[in-house]
Design a protein around this motif. Structure first.
Motif, PDB file in Angstrom:
ATOM      1  N   TYR A  68     -53.954  69.030  29.025  1.00  0.00           N
ATOM      2  CA  TYR A  68     -54.518  69.444  30.311  1.00  0.00           C
ATOM      3  C   TYR A  68     -56.026  69.644  30.209  1.00  0.00           C
ATOM      4  N   LEU A  69     -56.473  70.325  29.177  1.00  0.00           N
ATOM      5  CA  LEU A  69     -57.910  70.549  29.019  1.00  0.00           C
ATOM      6  C   LEU A  69     -58.655  69.223  28.915  1.00  0.00           C
ATOM      7  N   PHE A  70     -58.046  68.246  28.230  1.00  0.00           N
ATOM      8  CA  PHE A  70     -58.721  66.953  28.091  1.00  0.00           C
ATOM      9  C   PHE A  70     -58.764  66.207  29.420  1.00  0.00           C
ATOM     10  N   ILE A  71     -57.703  66.290  30.194  1.00  0.00           N
ATOM     11  CA  ILE A  71     -57.700  65.636  31.510  1.00  0.00           C
ATOM     12  C   ILE A  71     -58.819  66.202  32.374  1.00  0.00           C
ATOM     13  N   VAL A  72     -58.972  67.528  32.362  1.00  0.00           N
ATOM     14  CA  VAL A  72     -60.060  68.154  33.125  1.00  0.00           C
ATOM     15  C   VAL A  72     -61.414  67.673  32.610  1.00  0.00           C
ATOM     16  N   ALA A  73     -61.540  67.554  31.284  1.00  0.00           N
ATOM     17  CA  ALA A  73     -62.811  67.159  30.687  1.00  0.00           C
ATOM     18  C   ALA A  73     -63.241  65.757  31.106  1.00  0.00           C
ATOM     19  N   VAL A  74     -62.298  64.817  31.172  1.00  0.00           N
ATOM     20  CA  VAL A  74     -62.673  63.417  31.388  1.00  0.00           C
ATOM     21  C   VAL A  74     -62.581  62.988  32.845  1.00  0.00           C
ATOM     22  N   THR A  75     -62.028  63.846  33.714  1.00  0.00           N
ATOM     23  CA  THR A  75     -61.949  63.509  35.134  1.00  0.00           C
ATOM     24  C   THR A  75     -63.202  64.032  35.816  1.00  0.00           C
ATOM     25  N   SER A  76     -64.161  63.154  35.993  1.00  0.00           N
ATOM     26  CA  SER A  76     -65.488  63.596  36.447  1.00  0.00           C
ATOM     27  C   SER A  76     -65.931  62.962  37.760  1.00  0.00           C
ATOM     28  N   ALA A  77     -65.033  62.251  38.412  1.00  0.00           N
ATOM     29  CA  ALA A  77     -65.429  61.599  39.665  1.00  0.00           C
ATOM     30  C   ALA A  77     -64.279  61.650  40.660  1.00  0.00           C
ATOM     31  N   GLU A  78     -64.641  61.681  41.926  1.00  0.00           N
ATOM     32  CA  GLU A  78     -63.668  61.730  43.018  1.00  0.00           C
ATOM     33  C   GLU A  78     -63.729  60.430  43.803  1.00  0.00           C
ATOM     34  N   THR A  79     -62.567  59.955  44.241  1.00  0.00           N
ATOM     35  CA  THR A  79     -62.524  58.784  45.115  1.00  0.00           C
ATOM     36  C   THR A  79     -61.787  59.161  46.398  1.00  0.00           C
ATOM     37  N   ALA A  80     -62.090  58.463  47.464  1.00  0.00           N
ATOM     38  CA  ALA A  80     -61.446  58.746  48.747  1.00  0.00           C
ATOM     39  C   ALA A  80     -59.955  58.435  48.701  1.00  0.00           C
ATOM     40  N   GLU A  81     -59.571  57.459  47.870  1.00  0.00           N
ATOM     41  CA  GLU A  81     -58.180  57.032  47.828  1.00  0.00           C
ATOM     42  C   GLU A  81     -57.303  57.945  46.985  1.00  0.00           C
ATOM     43  N   SER A  82     -57.808  58.405  45.841  1.00  0.00           N
ATOM     44  CA  SER A  82     -56.946  59.127  44.907  1.00  0.00           C
ATOM     45  C   SER A  82     -57.474  60.482  44.470  1.00  0.00           C
ATOM     46  N   GLY A  83     -58.519  60.984  45.099  1.00  0.00           N
ATOM     47  CA  GLY A  83     -59.043  62.296  44.732  1.00  0.00           C
ATOM     48  C   GLY A  83     -59.666  62.290  43.344  1.00  0.00           C
ATOM     49  N   TRP A  84     -59.566  63.432  42.674  1.00  0.00           N
ATOM     50  CA  TRP A  84     -60.113  63.574  41.321  1.00  0.00           C
ATOM     51  C   TRP A  84     -59.070  63.072  40.335  1.00  0.00           C
ATOM     52  N   SER A  85     -59.206  61.820  39.947  1.00  0.00           N
ATOM     53  CA  SER A  85     -58.174  61.201  39.121  1.00  0.00           C
ATOM     54  C   SER A  85     -58.785  60.345  38.019  1.00  0.00           C
ATOM     55  N   THR A  86     -57.978  60.096  37.008  1.00  0.00           N
ATOM     56  CA  THR A  86     -58.342  59.199  35.907  1.00  0.00           C
ATOM     57  C   THR A  86     -57.170  58.264  35.670  1.00  0.00           C
ATOM     58  N   THR A  87     -57.447  56.974  35.598  1.00  0.00           N
ATOM     59  CA  THR A  87     -56.406  55.974  35.379  1.00  0.00           C
ATOM     60  C   THR A  87     -56.671  55.264  34.062  1.00  0.00           C
ATOM     61  N   LEU A  88     -55.683  55.287  33.177  1.00  0.00           N
ATOM     62  CA  LEU A  88     -55.804  54.664  31.858  1.00  0.00           C
ATOM     63  C   LEU A  88     -54.477  54.025  31.472  1.00  0.00           C
ATOM     64  N   PRO A  89     -54.515  53.003  30.612  1.00  0.00           N
ATOM     65  CA  PRO A  89     -53.260  52.476  30.072  1.00  0.00           C
ATOM     66  C   PRO A  89     -52.496  53.568  29.326  1.00  0.00           C
ATOM     67  N   GLY A  90     -51.181  53.455  29.316  1.00  0.00           N
ATOM     68  CA  GLY A  90     -50.365  54.460  28.650  1.00  0.00           C
ATOM     69  C   GLY A  90     -50.727  54.639  27.187  1.00  0.00           C
ATOM     70  N   GLY A  91     -51.075  53.532  26.515  1.00  0.00           N
ATOM     71  CA  GLY A  91     -51.440  53.612  25.107  1.00  0.00           C
ATOM     72  C   GLY A  91     -52.722  54.389  24.874  1.00  0.00           C
ATOM     73  N   VAL A  92     -53.655  54.324  25.829  1.00  0.00           N
ATOM     74  CA  VAL A  92     -54.907  55.082  25.712  1.00  0.00           C
ATOM     75  C   VAL A  92     -54.632  56.574  25.895  1.00  0.00           C
ATOM     76  N   TRP A  93     -53.801  56.905  26.887  1.00  0.00           N
ATOM     77  CA  TRP A  93     -53.410  58.306  27.051  1.00  0.00           C
ATOM     78  C   TRP A  93     -52.724  58.819  25.787  1.00  0.00           C
TER      79      TRP A  93
END
Length: 281
Positions: A68-93
């Motif tokens: 959770y702390l890492f998700i907060v750390a790397v989610t640094s931008a907001e989009t109109a479509e998905s809010g404050w989100s980060t999208t990565l391949p499952g292997g990267v997560w």
């Protein structure tokens, strides 16, 4: 062998969890993760002041808290479509969450899904797979578990928040600190410099035991994250008229940036009075 040339059979290089995290932290283009104080503790007027953090502590979910702390750390931008989100391949997560160690790729990705499911159940995120991809989109919700959309703390609002410097990941400390130590690091980050925190009040104020708090403080002191000062105060009802208390101070880079000037002046005042000495726990 083809045409007298020996074929190379060496394995392909694979990015490590540390390299993966560093690339994502660099992409975030900042140097700290902002987290509302409401994640650590509810307001004074609440009957039960324990908040989301207590759920990680009481369930022994250190992997979930680190994720959770890492998700907060790397989610640094907001989009109109998905809010404050980060999208990565499952292997990267999986590499970012540290689930790849001694695991097959499939089991590492399954572990990621389990972690995200727990975070979603605690009403801290939502997640989904964009249609036609193997990616996972993780969207932050407000840190208090209200299911309200996430907004950036300090960005046109007055919510109290703490700052977790990226050094927590860059030094590898995130993987060394136990759950009690991480919980007390977040708790200490909400406090002013040279704060007192009677551990016997931890259950009432934060939702976990005094023993957990004491173990966390000892570990933070051992790792050089926090310093403990023994101080003496007047105690009119004590037989001796004095009482001993512990005062804690976070050390750079974990001390909250806005409090540095205050921390320096407080430390100077204590040293001048001769009323405290640094101790080990």
């Amino acid at each position: 062998m083809v045409c007298g040339v020996k074929q190379q059979t060496s394995q392909k290089p694979v990015a490590s969890p540390a390299e993966t995290r560093e690339a994502l932290l660099e992409r975030a283009a900042r140097d700290f993760a902002p987290i509302r104080r409401a994640f650590v503790q509810k307001k004074r007027d609440e009957a039960d002041r324990s908040s989301r953090l207590a759920e990680f502590v009481t369930n022994g979910d250190v992997r979930g808290l680190r994720a959770y702390l890492f998700i907060v750390a790397v989610t640094s931008a907001e989009t109109a479509e998905s809010g404050w989100s980060t999208t990565l391949p499952g292997g990267v997560w999986a590499r970012a969450f540290g689930t790849t160690e001694n695991a097959t790729p499939a089991s590492a990705r399954t572990a990621v899904t389990k972690v995200l499911k727990r975070l979603e159940e605690r009403r801290l995120i939502t997640y989904e797979r964009p249609k036609g991809t193997w990616d996972i989109q993780v969207t932050l919700l407000r840190e208090d578990g209200s299911l309200d959309p996430y907004t950036r703390p300090g960005n046109q609002n007055s919510d109290a928040y703490l700052k977790i410097p990226f050094e927590l990941w860059r030094t590898g400390l995130i993987d060394k600190l136990s759950l009690p130590a991480l919980a007390m690091l977040l708790t200490a980050s909400c406090e002013p410099a040279f704060f007192e925190l009677p551990t016997e009040r931890m259950k009432e104020w934060y939702g976990w035991s005094p023993d957990t708090a004491e173990r966390g403080f000892r570990e933070l002191a051992k790792e050089g994250v926090l310093q403990v000062h023994k101080a003496y105060i007047t105690a009119p009802l004590s037989p001796t008229g004095t009482a001993e208390v512990n005062r804690y101070v976070l050390l750079d880079p974990f001390i909250a940036r806005p409090a540095r000037k205050k921390a320096a002046s407080t430390e100077n005042a204590i040293e001048a009075s001769g009323g405290a000495e640094a101790i080990g726990l």
